[in-house]
Scaffold this motif. Structure first.
Motif, PDB file in Angstrom:
ATOM      1  N   TRP A   1      16.443   5.498  30.849  1.00 41.31           N
ATOM      2  CA  TRP A   1      16.499   5.783  32.285  1.00 41.31           C
ATOM      3  C   TRP A   1      17.352   7.023  32.489  1.00 41.31           C
ATOM      4  O   TRP A   1      18.482   7.089  32.025  1.00 41.31           O
ATOM      5  CB  TRP A   1      17.098   4.606  33.036  1.00 41.31           C
ATOM      6  CG  TRP A   1      16.917   4.706  34.518  1.00 41.31           C
ATOM      7  CD1 TRP A   1      17.703   5.383  35.391  1.00 41.31           C
ATOM      8  CD2 TRP A   1      15.871   4.128  35.309  1.00 41.31           C
ATOM      9  NE1 TRP A   1      17.219   5.275  36.669  1.00 41.31           N
ATOM     10  CE2 TRP A   1      16.095   4.506  36.647  1.00 41.31           C
ATOM     11  CE3 TRP A   1      14.781   3.321  34.991  1.00 41.31           C
ATOM     12  CZ2 TRP A   1      15.257   4.094  37.675  1.00 41.31           C
ATOM     13  CZ3 TRP A   1      13.958   2.929  36.027  1.00 41.31           C
ATOM     14  CH2 TRP A   1      14.190   3.305  37.352  1.00 41.31           C
ATOM     15  N   THR A   2      16.831   8.035  33.176  1.00 42.97           N
ATOM     16  CA  THR A   2      17.525   9.316  33.294  1.00 42.97           C
ATOM     17  C   THR A   2      18.033   9.629  34.693  1.00 42.97           C
ATOM     18  O   THR A   2      19.046  10.306  34.842  1.00 42.97           O
ATOM     19  CB  THR A   2      16.595  10.459  32.849  1.00 42.97           C
ATOM     20  OG1 THR A   2      15.399  10.448  33.647  1.00 42.97           O
ATOM     21  CG2 THR A   2      16.220  10.304  31.378  1.00 42.97           C
ATOM     22  N   LYS A   3      17.371   9.157  35.731  1.00 47.78           N
ATOM     23  CA  LYS A   3      17.773   9.506  37.090  1.00 47.78           C
ATOM     24  C   LYS A   3      18.930   8.640  37.561  1.00 47.78           C
ATOM     25  O   LYS A   3      18.943   7.429  37.354  1.00 47.78           O
ATOM     26  CB  LYS A   3      16.594   9.354  38.057  1.00 47.78           C
ATOM     27  CG  LYS A   3      15.674  10.555  38.112  1.00 47.78           C
ATOM     28  CD  LYS A   3      14.820  10.522  39.350  1.00 47.78           C
ATOM     29  CE  LYS A   3      14.015  11.797  39.505  1.00 47.78           C
ATOM     30  NZ  LYS A   3      13.248  11.821  40.763  1.00 47.78           N
ATOM     31  N   THR A   4      19.885   9.272  38.241  1.00 50.43           N
ATOM     32  CA  THR A   4      20.977   8.526  38.837  1.00 50.43           C
ATOM     33  C   THR A   4      20.517   7.917  40.155  1.00 50.43           C
ATOM     34  O   THR A   4      19.463   8.290  40.707  1.00 50.43           O
ATOM     35  CB  THR A   4      22.179   9.432  39.091  1.00 50.43           C
ATOM     36  OG1 THR A   4      21.819  10.437  40.065  1.00 50.43           O
ATOM     37  CG2 THR A   4      22.624  10.118  37.807  1.00 50.43           C
ATOM     38  N   ALA A   5      21.317   7.001  40.674  1.00 49.46           N
ATOM     39  CA  ALA A   5      20.977   6.381  41.960  1.00 49.46           C
ATOM     40  C   ALA A   5      20.946   7.422  43.072  1.00 49.46           C
ATOM     41  O   ALA A   5      20.083   7.378  43.965  1.00 49.46           O
ATOM     42  CB  ALA A   5      21.982   5.272  42.280  1.00 49.46           C
ATOM     43  N   ASP A   6      21.878   8.380  43.039  1.00 47.99           N
ATOM     44  CA  ASP A   6      21.901   9.418  44.078  1.00 47.99           C
ATOM     45  C   ASP A   6      20.628  10.258  44.042  1.00 47.99           C
ATOM     46  O   ASP A   6      20.083  10.619  45.099  1.00 47.99           O
ATOM     47  CB  ASP A   6      23.119  10.325  43.890  1.00 47.99           C
ATOM     48  CG  ASP A   6      24.426   9.616  44.239  1.00 47.99           C
ATOM     49  OD1 ASP A   6      24.371   8.646  45.028  1.00 47.99           O
ATOM     50  OD2 ASP A   6      25.482  10.025  43.738  1.00 47.99           O
ATOM     51  N   GLU A   7      20.137  10.580  42.852  1.00 46.71           N
ATOM     52  CA  GLU A   7      18.912  11.370  42.743  1.00 46.71           C
ATOM     53  C   GLU A   7      17.706  10.584  43.257  1.00 46.71           C
ATOM     54  O   GLU A   7      16.833  11.145  43.924  1.00 46.71           O
ATOM     55  CB  GLU A   7      18.689  11.784  41.290  1.00 46.71           C
ATOM     56  CG  GLU A   7      19.698  12.806  40.792  1.00 46.71           C
ATOM     57  CD  GLU A   7      19.557  13.078  39.308  1.00 46.71           C
ATOM     58  OE1 GLU A   7      19.949  14.175  38.853  1.00 46.71           O
ATOM     59  OE2 GLU A   7      19.069  12.182  38.581  1.00 46.71           O
ATOM     60  N   ILE A   8      17.658   9.289  42.972  1.00 45.87           N
ATOM     61  CA  ILE A   8      16.550   8.466  43.462  1.00 45.87           C
ATOM     62  C   ILE A   8      16.578   8.380  44.978  1.00 45.87           C
ATOM     63  O   ILE A   8      15.552   8.550  45.654  1.00 45.87           O
ATOM     64  CB  ILE A   8      16.621   7.064  42.833  1.00 45.87           C
ATOM     65  CG1 ILE A   8      16.375   7.132  41.331  1.00 45.87           C
ATOM     66  CG2 ILE A   8      15.607   6.130  43.484  1.00 45.87           C
ATOM     67  CD1 ILE A   8      16.592   5.819  40.618  1.00 45.87           C
TER      68      ILE A   8
END
Length: 362
Positions: free
Chosen positions: A339-346
């Motif tokens: 998993w590469t995306k952070t919560a902020d990016e999502i």
């Protein structure tokens, strides 16, 4: 102490600012041109190249290039320079008209434009329309589906689950648990014609159903190993049996974090009692209509592609045997999904998507 050469001041007059802001807002603007306009607007705000590069996720040399190009040639410096070769026969106005028609209109007799229909409408050749669409990344024949979650705790749940993926707790096991229900045991009505040189494998389009089964699976986020069990029915009773299988497979000294969706089977009194009796289990529910947060869904897609979609099974038992054999082989050399995306990016991506929907309604 400041280092490097001092940056020359970059100022904009009202006309230049209006032009650059228009390029960034208009949907039909080429993405490269819109990006250059954003660079100049950020530089005009007094930001150094390094800050602009970080904010816009660009290389610092790229920011410096377009800053210098604007200082030398102003707005015209952001446009693509003429390239060698035969002179263009299609002017910018014709290209803009094709792009605008593609994005803002539909033909009278169809739901989307074809290259031939747009060529007739725009007075251009089909190959010209094809090149314009390819240059601007337009594909009217394609469509994708989406569904936005209406869960009031969407943000909290995203941060919770993504936090487990990116920074799992110590001495704990993170398992993504879900069911792939109603998997059909399908047999073709006639034997397959195998692949041979110059000819692909062929099979009849019709099939015979031999029953269904449901696969309960738990994906270990760290190792990629899968615990799987097949059951003919899909109820809380079967889910509890699967939890018993997880309990038997997981070392007793580890905390267990289960990522599950909001299916009613996961919330029955039977399951609640089972979890209440085992304090080391912690349940993390995905947001409503957001099962994509559960990594085991990606594993289900791989299972379907490699084993189920083209499989031929003359009985439910044969289907279950094939699924369990696939799990055994995959566990011999497991590969975790990263998993590469952070919560902020999502959340930022979802926000942009919602803004696009709001703008389209307006």
């Amino acid at each position: 102490m400041a280092r490097g050469r001092p940056l020359p001041p970059l100022t904009l007059n009202d006309d230049e600012r209006d032009t650059l802001q228009g390029w960034t807002r208009r949907r039909t603007t080429a993405q490269a041109l819109a990006q250059r306009a954003r660079v100049v607007l950020e530089c005009a705000a007094g930001k150094p190249n390094r800050t602009v590069a970080r904010d816009l996720r660009l290389d610092e040399d790229t920011v410096g290039k377009w800053r210098q190009r604007f200082l030398a040639k102003r707005v015209d410096g952001l446009l693509d320079e003429p390239r060698p070769g035969a002179p263009r026969t299609i002017i910018d106005a014709q290209v803009e008209r094709v792009v605008a028609l593609t994005l803002e209109t539909t033909p009278r007799d169809a739901t989307h434009w074809s290259t031939r229909g747009m060529a007739a409408r725009g007075g251009l050749s089909q190959s010209t329309v094809t090149r314009i669409w390819r240059a601007f990344g337009l594909q009217p024949h394609r469509t994708e589906t989406f569904k936005l979650s209406r869960d009031p705790l969407f943000i909290d749940k995203v941060r919770d689950i993504v936090g487990l993926y990116l920074d799992p707790p110590d001495r704990a096991l993170v398992l993504c648990v879900d069911e792939k229900s109603q998997i059909q045991a399908l047999d073709r009505t006639q034997p397959l014609l195998p692949m041979r040189p110059g000819q692909v494998e062929r099979r009849t389009h019709d099939y015979v159903r031999h029953g269904t089964t449901s696969l309960f699976a738990a994906l270990d986020v760290k190792t990629g190993e899968v615990i799987g069990r097949c059951h003919r029915r899909h109820r809380a009773v079967e889910f509890r049996k699967f939890l018993d299988a997880i309990e038997a497979a997981v070392p007793g000294d580890l905390e267990v974090h289960l990522v599950v969706d909001n299916y009613a089977t996961h919330k029955t009194p039977l399951i609640r009692r089972w979890l209440a009796q085992r304090a080391r289990y912690h349940v993390h529910f995905t947001p409503t209509s957001a099962s994509w947060l559960n990594l085991v869904e990606r594993w289900f897609a791989t299972l379907t592609q490699k084993q189920i979609r083209r499989g031929v099974h003359r009985s439910t038992r044969a289907l279950e045997a094939a699924i369990m054999a696939y799990i055994a082989v995959a566990n011999e050399n497991p590969k975790p999904f990263v998993w590469t995306k952070t919560a902020d990016e999502i959340l930022a991506s979802v926000e942009r998507f919602c803004r696009r929907i709001s703008d389209s309604r307006d």
